[in-house]
Enzyme design. Structure first.
Site, mmCIF file in Angstrom:
data_model
loop_
_atom_site.group_PDB
_atom_site.id
_atom_site.type_symbol
_atom_site.label_atom_id
_atom_site.label_comp_id
_atom_site.label_asym_id
_atom_site.label_seq_id
_atom_site.Cartn_x
_atom_site.Cartn_y
_atom_site.Cartn_z
ATOM 1 N N ARG A 21 0.809 -1.226 0.000
ATOM 2 C CA ARG A 21 0.000 0.000 0.000
ATOM 3 C C ARG A 21 0.839 1.272 0.000
ATOM 4 O O ARG A 21 0.353 2.347 -0.349
ATOM 5 C CB ARG A 21 -0.915 0.023 1.230
ATOM 6 C CG ARG A 21 -1.880 -1.141 1.299
ATOM 7 C CD ARG A 21 -2.523 -1.229 2.664
ATOM 8 N NE ARG A 21 -1.468 -1.472 3.670
ATOM 9 C CZ ARG A 21 -1.595 -1.208 4.959
ATOM 10 N NH1 ARG A 21 -2.724 -0.692 5.428
ATOM 11 N NH2 ARG A 21 -0.619 -1.472 5.801
ATOM 12 N N GLN A 45 4.559 24.756 16.014
ATOM 13 C CA GLN A 45 4.191 24.985 14.614
ATOM 14 C C GLN A 45 4.826 23.887 13.784
ATOM 15 O O GLN A 45 5.906 23.407 14.111
ATOM 16 C CB GLN A 45 4.699 26.358 14.148
ATOM 17 C CG GLN A 45 4.344 26.691 12.708
ATOM 18 C CD GLN A 45 4.702 28.132 12.354
ATOM 19 O OE1 GLN A 45 4.641 29.027 13.187
ATOM 20 N NE2 GLN A 45 5.071 28.355 11.108
ATOM 21 N N ASN A 47 5.601 22.828 9.549
ATOM 22 C CA ASN A 47 5.653 23.377 8.203
ATOM 23 C C ASN A 47 5.971 22.281 7.196
ATOM 24 O O ASN A 47 6.614 21.283 7.538
ATOM 25 C CB ASN A 47 6.732 24.462 8.114
ATOM 26 C CG ASN A 47 6.493 25.591 9.089
ATOM 27 O OD1 ASN A 47 5.392 26.100 9.189
ATOM 28 N ND2 ASN A 47 7.524 25.973 9.817
ATOM 29 N N ARG A 57 17.224 26.807 0.218
ATOM 30 C CA ARG A 57 16.459 27.592 1.192
ATOM 31 C C ARG A 57 17.305 27.729 2.452
ATOM 32 O O ARG A 57 17.806 26.769 2.988
ATOM 33 C CB ARG A 57 15.138 26.923 1.507
ATOM 34 C CG ARG A 57 14.232 26.789 0.281
ATOM 35 C CD ARG A 57 12.885 26.217 0.674
ATOM 36 N NE ARG A 57 12.079 25.858 -0.468
ATOM 37 C CZ ARG A 57 11.122 26.617 -1.005
ATOM 38 N NH1 ARG A 57 10.863 27.800 -0.498
ATOM 39 N NH2 ARG A 57 10.428 26.181 -2.036
ATOM 40 N N HIS A 60 18.790 29.894 7.632
ATOM 41 C CA HIS A 60 17.950 30.682 8.511
ATOM 42 C C HIS A 60 18.183 30.331 9.979
ATOM 43 O O HIS A 60 18.495 29.189 10.306
ATOM 44 C CB HIS A 60 16.468 30.448 8.172
ATOM 45 C CG HIS A 60 16.132 30.808 6.765
ATOM 46 N ND1 HIS A 60 15.165 30.139 6.045
ATOM 47 C CD2 HIS A 60 16.624 31.752 5.926
ATOM 48 C CE1 HIS A 60 15.075 30.659 4.837
ATOM 49 N NE2 HIS A 60 15.954 31.639 4.742
ATOM 50 N N LYS A 70 14.243 23.265 15.847
ATOM 51 C CA LYS A 70 13.499 22.686 14.727
ATOM 52 C C LYS A 70 13.868 21.221 14.567
ATOM 53 O O LYS A 70 14.990 20.816 14.850
ATOM 54 C CB LYS A 70 13.800 23.454 13.439
ATOM 55 C CG LYS A 70 13.360 24.908 13.500
ATOM 56 C CD LYS A 70 13.713 25.671 12.245
ATOM 57 C CE LYS A 70 13.255 27.125 12.371
ATOM 58 N NZ LYS A 70 13.660 27.913 11.199
ATOM 59 N N TYR A 129 8.756 19.901 8.902
ATOM 60 C CA TYR A 129 9.484 20.158 10.130
ATOM 61 C C TYR A 129 8.602 20.783 11.196
ATOM 62 O O TYR A 129 7.636 21.471 10.907
ATOM 63 C CB TYR A 129 10.743 20.983 9.893
ATOM 64 C CG TYR A 129 10.575 22.381 9.370
ATOM 65 C CD1 TYR A 129 10.685 23.480 10.224
ATOM 66 C CD2 TYR A 129 10.362 22.620 8.017
ATOM 67 C CE1 TYR A 129 10.565 24.774 9.742
ATOM 68 C CE2 TYR A 129 10.255 23.912 7.526
ATOM 69 C CZ TYR A 129 10.351 24.986 8.391
ATOM 70 O OH TYR A 129 10.244 26.267 7.916
ATOM 71 N N GLU A 140 13.437 36.517 12.729
ATOM 72 C CA GLU A 140 14.061 35.683 11.691
ATOM 73 C C GLU A 140 15.244 36.392 11.038
ATOM 74 O O GLU A 140 15.162 37.576 10.722
ATOM 75 C CB GLU A 140 13.042 35.322 10.606
ATOM 76 C CG GLU A 140 11.879 34.505 11.105
ATOM 77 C CD GLU A 140 12.276 33.116 11.567
ATOM 78 O OE1 GLU A 140 13.099 32.466 10.883
ATOM 79 O OE2 GLU A 140 11.770 32.691 12.611
ATOM 80 N N ASP A 166 17.073 35.300 0.291
ATOM 81 C CA ASP A 166 18.235 34.479 0.632
ATOM 82 C C ASP A 166 19.472 34.883 -0.156
ATOM 83 O O ASP A 166 20.592 34.806 0.350
ATOM 84 C CB ASP A 166 17.926 33.000 0.410
ATOM 85 C CG ASP A 166 16.953 32.442 1.455
ATOM 86 O OD1 ASP A 166 16.745 33.097 2.496
ATOM 87 O OD2 ASP A 166 16.408 31.355 1.215
#
Length: 192
Positions: A21, A45, A47, A57, A60, A70, A129, A140, A166
């Site tokens: 499956r 939170q 994401n 990316r 940060h 994180k 994450y 940030e 960035d």
């Protein structure tokens, strides 16, 4: 969990169960993570980031205090994650480690408050994450992923695609000069 060589950075092997499956992965166990890293990790939170090959990316990090820990895993494709110690006064300040996260093996990555994180998508990837705090744009910050003095060893043969934000992020030395970096003594690992 296994230390990655920078205080506050850990990898965790998770089991992926497969059958006709599809698959099942238990990638987040808050109590186990908290026990291994020596403090509570409460998810505030979560994401999900979808990227095509070549997307970069990061790198940060959040202002400390409050800082954000994180916990990452890749649920589709493959990406190369980079953890950078941007904590002024840390014994490993300016050092980085990379770890490949991919959907096949289910490895996860924990990054403590004060550390910076970024990644390069090596194919079509999905990164999920959990964060210990909710997003606050005032807290940030970023470091340029292509900072030659930092010298992260990104794989050859992948054309990087960065967001405008960035691509104009300061290099590590400039961020330090501007007073944008967290101090080791203000971070949980610097107080241990």
């Amino acid at each position: 969990m296994k230390p990655l060589g920078i205080a506050g950075a850990w990898t965790r092997d998770t089991r992926v169960f497969r059958d006709a499956r599809g698959s099942f992965r238990d990638w987040y166990q808050g109590g186990e993570i908290s026990a291994d890293v020596g403090r509570d990790f409460v998810m505030r939170q979560a994401n999900c980031v979808v990227s095509h090959r070549g997307v970069m990316r990061g790198i940060h990090y959040t202002q400390v205090p409050p800082g954000t820990a994180k916990y990452f895993t890749c649920v589709r494709g493959t990406l190369l994650s980079a953890v950078v110690d941007v904590r002024v006064g840390s014994p490993t300040f300016g050092q980085w480690r990379t770890v490949e996260l991919n959907a096949a093996d289910g490895q996860a990555l924990y990054v403590a408050e004060g550390l910076a994180h970024g990644f390069l998508s090596l194919d079509d990837s999905v990164l999920v994450y959990a964060c210990s705090t909710t997003f606050n744009p005032r807290h940030e910050h970023g470091i340029n992923m292509l900072d030659p003095e930092l010298g992260i060893d990104w794989p050859a043969g992948v054309s990087p695609e960065l967001s405008e934000k960035d691509s104009v992020a300061p290099n590590l030395a400039e961020a330090e000069r501007l007073g944008l970096l967290p101090r080791w003594v203000d971070c949980p690992d610097g107080q241990a």
